[in-house]
Design a protein around this motif. Structure first.
Motif, PDB file in Angstrom:
ATOM      1  N   GLY A 199       0.716  -1.056   0.061  1.00 45.39           N
ATOM      2  CA  GLY A 199       0.102  -0.115  -0.005  1.00 45.39           C
ATOM      3  C   GLY A 199       0.779   1.227  -0.064  1.00 45.39           C
ATOM      4  N   HIS A 200      -0.174   2.253  -0.277  1.00 48.38           N
ATOM      5  CA  HIS A 200       0.879   3.662  -0.181  1.00 48.38           C
ATOM      6  C   HIS A 200       1.113   4.016   1.371  1.00 48.38           C
ATOM      7  N   VAL A 201       2.358   4.695   1.295  1.00 50.25           N
ATOM      8  CA  VAL A 201       2.844   5.257   2.440  1.00 50.25           C
ATOM      9  C   VAL A 201       2.842   6.651   2.837  1.00 50.25           C
ATOM     10  N   ASP A 202       2.300   7.011   4.016  1.00 53.07           N
ATOM     11  CA  ASP A 202       1.898   8.368   4.141  1.00 53.07           C
ATOM     12  C   ASP A 202       2.999   8.936   5.189  1.00 53.07           C
ATOM     13  N   ALA A 203       3.670   8.073   6.070  1.00 46.94           N
ATOM     14  CA  ALA A 203       4.702   8.412   7.108  1.00 46.94           C
ATOM     15  C   ALA A 203       5.358   7.315   7.502  1.00 46.94           C
ATOM     16  N   ALA A 204       6.682   7.340   8.014  1.00 43.28           N
ATOM     17  CA  ALA A 204       7.561   6.163   8.262  1.00 43.28           C
ATOM     18  C   ALA A 204       8.433   6.475   9.451  1.00 43.28           C
ATOM     19  N   LEU A 205       8.641   5.451  10.126  1.00 48.63           N
ATOM     20  CA  LEU A 205       9.281   5.587  11.352  1.00 48.63           C
ATOM     21  C   LEU A 205      10.691   4.690  11.380  1.00 48.63           C
ATOM     22  N   ASP A 206      11.926   4.952  11.760  1.00 48.94           N
ATOM     23  CA  ASP A 206      12.893   4.298  11.443  1.00 48.94           C
ATOM     24  C   ASP A 206      13.263   3.971  13.000  1.00 48.94           C
ATOM     25  N   LEU A 207      13.181   2.611  13.378  1.00 48.16           N
ATOM     26  CA  LEU A 207      13.364   2.230  14.694  1.00 48.16           C
ATOM     27  C   LEU A 207      14.682   1.214  15.067  1.00 48.16           C
ATOM     28  N   ALA A 208      15.211   0.876  13.936  1.00 45.28           N
ATOM     29  CA  ALA A 208      16.348  -0.086  13.826  1.00 45.28           C
ATOM     30  C   ALA A 208      17.712   0.497  13.539  1.00 45.28           C
ATOM     31  N   GLY A 209      17.699   1.746  12.628  1.00 48.15           N
ATOM     32  CA  GLY A 209      19.150   2.291  12.490  1.00 48.15           C
ATOM     33  C   GLY A 209      19.804   1.353  11.473  1.00 48.15           C
ATOM     34  N   SER A 210      19.085   0.662  10.520  1.00 49.55           N
ATOM     35  CA  SER A 210      19.715  -0.255   9.697  1.00 49.55           C
ATOM     36  C   SER A 210      20.004   0.373   8.400  1.00 49.55           C
ATOM     37  N   GLY A 211      20.114   1.770   8.199  1.00 48.73           N
ATOM     38  CA  GLY A 211      20.569   2.308   6.931  1.00 48.73           C
ATOM     39  C   GLY A 211      19.642   2.528   5.843  1.00 48.73           C
ATOM     40  N   VAL A 212      18.332   2.447   6.334  1.00 47.55           N
ATOM     41  CA  VAL A 212      17.368   2.809   5.474  1.00 47.55           C
ATOM     42  C   VAL A 212      16.523   3.972   5.126  1.00 47.55           C
ATOM     43  N   ILE A 213      17.431   4.987   5.706  1.00 49.52           N
ATOM     44  CA  ILE A 213      16.567   6.353   5.809  1.00 49.52           C
ATOM     45  C   ILE A 213      16.145   6.861   4.343  1.00 49.52           C
TER      46      ILE A 213
END
Length: 297
Positions: A199-213
């Motif tokens: 699905g479409h993504v409206d917002a995102a949170l990075d909780l793992a710090g796995s280099g996916v910013i």
């Protein structure tokens, strides 16, 4: 009393179980006989000296921010709590037999000390980053690294607010994410396409710090719609790194209400004796947690 302490910054091996003087409650504080302390990534980041601006440290220092236990000392000016009450909250040097809390709430009925110790920091963080990322009811939130304590809280709070969630985690935690109401997919090659299919993504949170910013910005189309709590390089992408706590008493009150309504439950994956705090940090740093890790006293 027994207390976990470190005299120099470094790896888990710098942690020592020592005999220390008991702390006492100052004005606006309570002291508890600790029954369990939450293990947070902040604990080992502080131990390594990573976050000295946010958490100044005077060595030797204790370890731990979260705890649950029995009130045995009430500071000046404190009302509404008395010796013998079961509380959970935030303080300092909580990996110890006694600790002073600066923010607390009564434990909801039916919660064990081990469970209660896992809530304070993760719920405050979850509530804060949901507020900062600005996601609303009817929108879809992507959570990278969704199976840990903060992720578990985010998924359930979002669901309670009418926000759809897509969560990424390891293969072993896919069913766990689905049990919390999320659409789930795995990390690894092709994960961006797998998310798009969900699905479409409206917002995102990075909780793992796995280099996916970079990929999270690509998926949302706006760096202002991405928040990280784990990647110190996030600002290079125009993404906010959230590391300063909001109102902990308000977060604890909301956590207690959600737990009492049956809308929030964070399982304890593993409990460690006080003497095995280093092992708890090793496991926490390795990631792939489902729920919370705690140290029991």
């Amino acid at each position: 009393m027994k207390k976990v302490s470190f005299a120099e910054f470094g790896g888990p091996d710098v942690l020592q179980l020592i005999d220390a003087e008991e702390p006492h409650a100052g004005p606006g504080q309570v002291r508890i006989a600790v029954r369990a302390a939450g293990v947070n990534p902040a604990d080992w980041r502080i131990r390594e000296g990573q976050v000295l601006k946010a958490h100044p440290v005077v060595l030797p220092a204790g370890v731990g921010l979260d705890a649950a236990g029995v009130v045995d000392e009430v500071g000046e000016g404190v009302e509404g709590v008395e010796a013998g009450d079961h509380v959970f909250g935030e303080g300092s040097s909580t990996y110890a037999e006694f600790a002073v809390l600066s923010a607390w709430a009564r434990m909801p009925e039916g919660l064990t000390f081990e469970e209660a110790a896992g809530y304070p920091s993760v719920v405050e963080t979850a509530l804060r980053i949901l507020r900062e990322v600005g996601v609303r009811s009817g929108q879809t939130l992507l959570v990278s690294g969704a199976s840990g304590g903060v992720g578990s809280a985010v998924l359930q709070i979002a669901r309670d607010r009418g926000i759809a969630v897509i969560g990424t985690a390891g293969a072993a935690n896919q069913d766990y994410l689905r049990s919390l109401g999320a659409l789930a997919t795995t990390y690894g090659e092709g994960w961006v396409d797998r998310v798009r299919q969900l699905g479409h993504v409206d917002a995102a949170l990075d909780l793992a710090g796995s280099g996916v910013i970079g990929e999270l910005v690509e998926l949302t189309g706006d760096p202002q719609k991405v928040i990280s709590i784990a990647d110190l390089e996030a600002p290079k992408f125009g993404v906010r790194f959230s590391g300063v706590a909001g109102s902990v008493p308000d977060a604890l009150a909301e956590a207690a209400a959600l737990i009492s309504r049956g809308r929030l439950h964070i399982p304890v994956e593993k409990a460690y004796p006080l003497a095995e705090a280093a092992a708890a940090h090793i496991d926490s740093q390795a990631g792939h947690t489902r729920g919370r890790r705690v140290v029991v006293v």
